[in-house]
Structures are given as structure tokens and as C-alpha cells.
Design a protein around this motif. Structure first.
Motif, mmCIF file in Angstrom:
data_model
loop_
_atom_site.group_PDB
_atom_site.id
_atom_site.type_symbol
_atom_site.label_atom_id
_atom_site.label_comp_id
_atom_site.label_asym_id
_atom_site.label_seq_id
_atom_site.Cartn_x
_atom_site.Cartn_y
_atom_site.Cartn_z
ATOM 1 N N GLU A 1 -1.854 4.948 7.739
ATOM 2 C CA GLU A 1 -3.155 5.230 8.358
ATOM 3 C C GLU A 1 -3.813 3.951 8.852
ATOM 4 O OE1 GLU A 1 -7.410 7.450 7.283
ATOM 5 O OE2 GLU A 1 -5.819 7.313 5.777
ATOM 6 N N LYS A 2 -3.730 2.890 8.040
ATOM 7 C CA LYS A 2 -4.334 1.613 8.429
ATOM 8 C C LYS A 2 -3.640 1.025 9.652
ATOM 9 C CE LYS A 2 -5.488 -2.986 6.604
ATOM 10 N NZ LYS A 2 -6.947 -2.887 6.820
ATOM 11 N N LEU B 1 0.831 -1.195 0.000
ATOM 12 C CA LEU B 1 0.000 0.000 0.000
ATOM 13 C C LEU B 1 0.869 1.249 0.000
ATOM 14 C CD1 LEU B 1 -2.764 -0.924 2.609
ATOM 15 C CD2 LEU B 1 -2.872 -1.107 0.119
ATOM 16 N N VAL C 1 -1.434 5.560 2.967
ATOM 17 C CA VAL C 1 -2.568 4.645 3.152
ATOM 18 C C VAL C 1 -2.211 3.559 4.150
ATOM 19 C CG1 VAL C 1 -4.121 3.028 2.009
ATOM 20 C CG2 VAL C 1 -3.405 5.109 0.817
#
Length: 280
Positions: free
Chosen positions: A45-46, A38, A42
Motif C-alpha cells: 500500500e505504501k 513491513l 502494508v
């Protein structure tokens, strides 16, 4: 071996098994460094949803030695000094194509799958092991054998690694390589007191399955001993955690597959090849 205050590098840590493993390690008081494909913002953040302070993310292609080595170097900088204790290697690919009787048509897929699933496993295991050892003084190639455990690596293999069925013409042998790499690495890293094990799940509902759910349900019903169902992610994670925490487990492949024997099933009224929506 307790996981509290120990750090682990997890490839594919934004996926189902990798993500659940990361959360399980964090719940034990550990740190995780997730490597995945990713985009940085992204993925970060996950991973921060796993834990705001003890989970970190780096974008990596596991088949790229320089990227994996760099990520391991960065991991050593973001975790507490001396805390890196191992890794869980979950990242893999499973491309597919329509079934034909021309085996050579799978050659391009085989090259791609081997590069990621086999070579990538070697790269990941090697870089994690070297990063662990870098936390200790370098005593040369014939250093005395270490007595106190330095860490553990767990690779995710597959029940189709042994035996590899025809439907898994490229994916299956790539996971057979994972078993071989892990066994060789366990012996190689024994003097450094780094254990290497693997988990071989049966079918787990994940993004790799695509639109093949109905096919796999029929295969499990026909081939598993009991239970005849998909494995649940938490069942796989329990196995991973057992291998991490039990210091006597080394050079071992833990099958979590309901006793499934994965060869092509010819017992039904139809040619089983016609049921397979894709050849992996």
C-alpha cells in the motif's frame, strides 16, 4: 547512464532515504522493487503511493539469503524483461544500550548488527548482481569481459565507518564492512560491467535516531567543518542518483557529511561519554 525504463531493487525502500530514492528513480522514468520488513499488504500500500504501476513491494529480511534471492527472482517477473539495472541498499539497524566500560557487553549487539548490516549487504549485493547477470547468456566463470554497462549498485554506508567512534562501537564497524564489501564487489563484478559504489552520510533525521536528537546536534556542532547541521534526505538522494547515472563512478565512497570528523570529542568541559544517551 539514463534511468528511463530501467529497474532498481531498493532495500529499506519504505524508509526515509530508500523511499526518497525510489521516488527519484520513478521520476526519471524507471521502475523500483522495494524490499523492506513491513507486512506485505502494508508495504504494498505504501509503495503504490510512489507510483501505481511502476513500483512493487516484497517483504524481506535482508540477512536471509533465501528470502533475498527469492525476492530478486520475483522482481524479474514483475518488471519489464531485461530491465533490471541495479540496486540501492539502504536497509540497516542500529540497536543501542547504556554506556558502560565493559566492552564485552556489546558482543551480542555486535553479532546482530554484523548479521544485518554487513552480511546483509553481501547478500543483497550478490543477489542483485546475480539477478542482473541472469538476464544475459551464461558464458561460464571465465567469460570475456563485458564492454557495455549492465548496471550499478549503491550501498548506504556512514561517515562513522571511517573512523568508527567509540559511541558507534558496533554500528560503526558494521558500516566499515559495508565499504569493504562494496570495494571487493566492484572488482569482482568489473568483468560483468556492474559498478558498485557507496554513500556515507552524516546524521540524517530518521527513525534510527530515536530520542538522540539533542546529542547528535551537539556532536555535529562540535565535529563538522561546515555546514554544522544534519544532512537532509534530498542531499543524500542527489548523491545516490549521481553515482547511478555517472558511468565513470566505480568503487567510490561519496561522503556527504559537512566535513565531519567523527572521533570522540574531548574538547568540552564534560566527559563526552556522559553526554551519549546510548552506545550503538
Amino acid at each position: 547512464m539514463k534511468l528511463d525504463n530501467k529497474a532498481f531493487i531498493i532495500t529499506g525502500g519504505c524508509g526515509a532515504i530508500g523511499g526518497a530514492t525510489a521516488k527519484a528513480i520513478l521520476a526519471k522514468g524507471g521502475y523500483v522493487v522495494v524490499l523492506d520488513v513491513l507486512a506485505p499488504e502494508v508495504g504494498a500500500e505504501k509503495v503504490k503511493t510512489y507510483h501505481p504501476d511502476r513500483a512493487f513491494y516484497f517483504q524481506v529480511d535482508i540477512s536471509n539469503l533465501d528470502q533475498v534471492e527469492s525476492a530478486c527472482d520475483q522482481a524479474l517477473k514483475v518488471i519489464p524483461k531485461g530491465s533490471l539495472f541495479g540496486g540501492v541498499h539502504c536497509a540497516a539497524i542500529a540497536p543501542s544500550r547504556p554506556w558502560t566500560n565493559k566492552m564485552k557487553e556489546s558482543a551480542p549487539h555486535f553479532a546482530k548488527v554484523l548479521n544485518v548490516n554487513a552480511y546483509g549487504t553481501f547478500v543483497v549485493d550478490a543477489c542483485i548482481a546475480d539477478a542482473i547477470n541472469s538476464q544475459y547468456p551464461d558464458e561460464g566463470p571465465f567469460a570475456p569481459r563485458v564492454k557495455e554497462e549492465r548496471g550499478c549498485i549503491v550501498n548506504i554506508a556512514s561517515m562513522v565507518a571511517r573512523p568508527a567512534p567509540g559511541r558507534c562501537l558496533t554500528y560503526g564497524p558494521s558500516k566499515t564492512c559495508v565499504l569493504g564489501i562494496g570495494s571487493a564487489a566492484a572488482d569482482y563484478l568489473g568483468p560483468s560491467a556492474i559498478r558498485v559504489n557507496s554513500v556515507s552520510p552524516s546524521i540524517v533525521a530518521s527513525a534510527l535516531m530515536g530520542d538522540r536528537t539533542a546529542y547528535f546536534e551537539a556532536e555535529v556542532e562540535a565535529g563538522a567543518i561546515y555546514p554544522r547541521r544534519f544532512a537532509v534526505v534530498d542531499e543524500i538522494v542527489v548523491g545516490v542518483m549521481y553515482l547511478l547515472e555517472n558511468s565513470m563512478m566505480n568503487d567510490y565512497d561519496l561522503r556527504i557529511d559537512g566535513g565531519w570528523r567523527g572521533g570522540t570529542n574531548w574538547a568540552g568541559p564534560h566527559d563526552p561519554r556522559s553526554n551519549a544517551p546510548a552506545l550503538e
